[in-house]
Design a protein around this motif. Sequence first.
Motif, PDB file in Angstrom:
ATOM      1  N   TYR A  41      68.126   7.364  78.520  1.00 50.15           N
ATOM      2  CA  TYR A  41      67.147   6.378  78.051  1.00 50.15           C
ATOM      3  C   TYR A  41      67.857   5.050  77.858  1.00 50.15           C
ATOM      4  O   TYR A  41      69.086   4.997  77.767  1.00 50.15           O
ATOM      5  CB  TYR A  41      66.437   6.816  76.770  1.00 50.15           C
ATOM      6  CG  TYR A  41      67.321   6.926  75.546  1.00 50.15           C
ATOM      7  CD1 TYR A  41      67.562   5.822  74.733  1.00 50.15           C
ATOM      8  CD2 TYR A  41      67.890   8.145  75.186  1.00 50.15           C
ATOM      9  CE1 TYR A  41      68.358   5.928  73.597  1.00 50.15           C
ATOM     10  CE2 TYR A  41      68.683   8.258  74.061  1.00 50.15           C
ATOM     11  CZ  TYR A  41      68.916   7.147  73.272  1.00 50.15           C
ATOM     12  OH  TYR A  41      69.711   7.250  72.162  1.00 50.15           O
ATOM     13  N   THR A  53      59.117  -2.315  79.999  1.00 53.70           N
ATOM     14  CA  THR A  53      59.755  -1.469  81.017  1.00 53.70           C
ATOM     15  C   THR A  53      60.952  -2.192  81.622  1.00 53.70           C
ATOM     16  O   THR A  53      61.108  -3.412  81.475  1.00 53.70           O
ATOM     17  CB  THR A  53      58.767  -1.100  82.143  1.00 53.70           C
ATOM     18  OG1 THR A  53      58.345  -2.285  82.803  1.00 53.70           O
ATOM     19  CG2 THR A  53      57.579  -0.328  81.601  1.00 53.70           C
ATOM     20  N   ALA A  58      66.629  11.763  86.191  1.00 53.17           N
ATOM     21  CA  ALA A  58      66.877  11.383  87.584  1.00 53.17           C
ATOM     22  C   ALA A  58      67.792  12.440  88.195  1.00 53.17           C
ATOM     23  O   ALA A  58      68.480  13.175  87.473  1.00 53.17           O
ATOM     24  CB  ALA A  58      67.536  10.014  87.650  1.00 53.17           C
ATOM     25  N   SER A 108      69.944  12.916  82.403  1.00 46.73           N
ATOM     26  CA  SER A 108      68.888  12.608  81.442  1.00 46.73           C
ATOM     27  C   SER A 108      69.350  11.392  80.630  1.00 46.73           C
ATOM     28  O   SER A 108      70.449  11.406  80.073  1.00 46.73           O
ATOM     29  CB  SER A 108      68.658  13.822  80.534  1.00 46.73           C
ATOM     30  OG  SER A 108      67.736  13.509  79.523  1.00 46.73           O
ATOM     31  N   VAL A 124      61.210   2.371  84.160  1.00 46.71           N
ATOM     32  CA  VAL A 124      61.218   3.217  82.972  1.00 46.71           C
ATOM     33  C   VAL A 124      60.810   2.416  81.735  1.00 46.71           C
ATOM     34  O   VAL A 124      61.049   1.212  81.657  1.00 46.71           O
ATOM     35  CB  VAL A 124      62.602   3.866  82.738  1.00 46.71           C
ATOM     36  CG1 VAL A 124      63.015   4.703  83.935  1.00 46.71           C
ATOM     37  CG2 VAL A 124      63.663   2.833  82.420  1.00 46.71           C
ATOM     38  N   GLN A 125      60.213   3.109  80.791  1.00 49.36           N
ATOM     39  CA  GLN A 125      59.899   2.502  79.500  1.00 49.36           C
ATOM     40  C   GLN A 125      61.161   2.477  78.658  1.00 49.36           C
ATOM     41  O   GLN A 125      61.902   3.468  78.589  1.00 49.36           O
ATOM     42  CB  GLN A 125      58.838   3.346  78.778  1.00 49.36           C
ATOM     43  CG  GLN A 125      57.496   2.690  78.703  1.00 49.36           C
ATOM     44  CD  GLN A 125      56.556   3.518  77.850  1.00 49.36           C
ATOM     45  OE1 GLN A 125      56.301   4.685  78.156  1.00 49.36           O
ATOM     46  NE2 GLN A 125      56.024   2.907  76.808  1.00 49.36           N
ATOM     47  N   GLU A 128      67.223  12.251  71.834  1.00 49.77           N
ATOM     48  CA  GLU A 128      66.364  11.218  72.392  1.00 49.77           C
ATOM     49  C   GLU A 128      66.215  10.054  71.425  1.00 49.77           C
ATOM     50  O   GLU A 128      66.490  10.185  70.231  1.00 49.77           O
ATOM     51  CB  GLU A 128      64.994  11.820  72.714  1.00 49.77           C
ATOM     52  CG  GLU A 128      65.056  12.910  73.754  1.00 49.77           C
ATOM     53  CD  GLU A 128      63.690  13.518  74.060  1.00 49.77           C
ATOM     54  OE1 GLU A 128      62.710  13.187  73.359  1.00 49.77           O
ATOM     55  OE2 GLU A 128      63.619  14.312  75.005  1.00 49.77           O
ATOM     56  N   MET A 155      63.764   3.651  89.598  1.00 52.14           N
ATOM     57  CA  MET A 155      62.678   4.086  88.720  1.00 52.14           C
ATOM     58  C   MET A 155      62.320   2.935  87.786  1.00 52.14           C
ATOM     59  O   MET A 155      63.209   2.239  87.306  1.00 52.14           O
ATOM     60  CB  MET A 155      63.121   5.266  87.828  1.00 52.14           C
ATOM     61  CG  MET A 155      63.457   6.545  88.527  1.00 52.14           C
ATOM     62  SD  MET A 155      64.234   7.757  87.392  1.00 52.14           S
ATOM     63  CE  MET A 155      62.896   8.195  86.320  1.00 52.14           C
ATOM     64  N   THR A 179      62.770   8.881  77.296  1.00 50.83           N
ATOM     65  CA  THR A 179      63.740   9.729  77.994  1.00 50.83           C
ATOM     66  C   THR A 179      63.289   9.943  79.430  1.00 50.83           C
ATOM     67  O   THR A 179      62.120  10.204  79.696  1.00 50.83           O
ATOM     68  CB  THR A 179      63.876  11.087  77.276  1.00 50.83           C
ATOM     69  OG1 THR A 179      64.313  10.832  75.936  1.00 50.83           O
ATOM     70  CG2 THR A 179      64.890  11.977  77.964  1.00 50.83           C
ATOM     71  N   ASN A 180      64.236   9.808  80.353  1.00 49.38           N
ATOM     72  CA  ASN A 180      63.963   9.919  81.783  1.00 49.38           C
ATOM     73  C   ASN A 180      64.901  10.933  82.413  1.00 49.38           C
ATOM     74  O   ASN A 180      65.984  11.205  81.890  1.00 49.38           O
ATOM     75  CB  ASN A 180      64.163   8.559  82.462  1.00 49.38           C
ATOM     76  CG  ASN A 180      63.295   7.502  81.841  1.00 49.38           C
ATOM     77  OD1 ASN A 180      62.139   7.382  82.155  1.00 49.38           O
ATOM     78  ND2 ASN A 180      63.863   6.739  80.897  1.00 49.38           N
TER      79      ASN A 180
END
Length: 195
Positions: free
Chosen positions: A147, A58, A92, A145, A84-85, A50, A82, A89-90
């Motif tokens: 970022y 964002t 989807a 996963s 996201v910041q 990460e 989405m 870590t995101n």
Amino acid sequence: MRMSPQNRTMTGLLGVAAVMTSLSFAAVPFYDWFCRVTGYAGTTAVATSESDVVLDQTMLVRFDASTSAGMPWEFKPVQKEMEVQIGATNLAFYEAYNPTDRVIAGTAGFNVAPDTAGGYFAKIECFCFTEQVLQPGERVSMPVSFYIDPAIVDDREGKFVKAITLSYTFHTTALPDQQAALDLDNVAAPAAVRN
């Protein structure tokens, strides 16, 4: 023994053709490496962990899915977009369904738009890293996963990106040897019963 001018010309042309053929085979892996390193043509980065930095900013991430000609799967993103910041870590999900009565293997090609964001879209884990095999009627949910690298805000062009689109296209591939053998056994068994 001396070569005639025609033979020397022919030998030279054959040498040039051999060198050009060799360079054409080397171009594909070189281009692939170049795209992975630079993010050129929307190629994403691959991360082993990460991000250490999470920003307050964002960004919108959109998800797109398609299949190549001849691929019978149904394939779609579970979420269309989405917020996201940057640096966070995101997770989807994409969904694939095999509506046929046979086992089908596939691999997903991917890219990111705009191209300038490719090198900053870092995937930690992705279904696109490996071949997927779906049984007849099987439906699967596949995670990615990722970022967005915080360095995008310092990039001369990247700092103007407000939205990124992650696109996947599934292509049919040959079944793995073990699965192909099972498939042959299943086809041969009914034939033996009919005789």
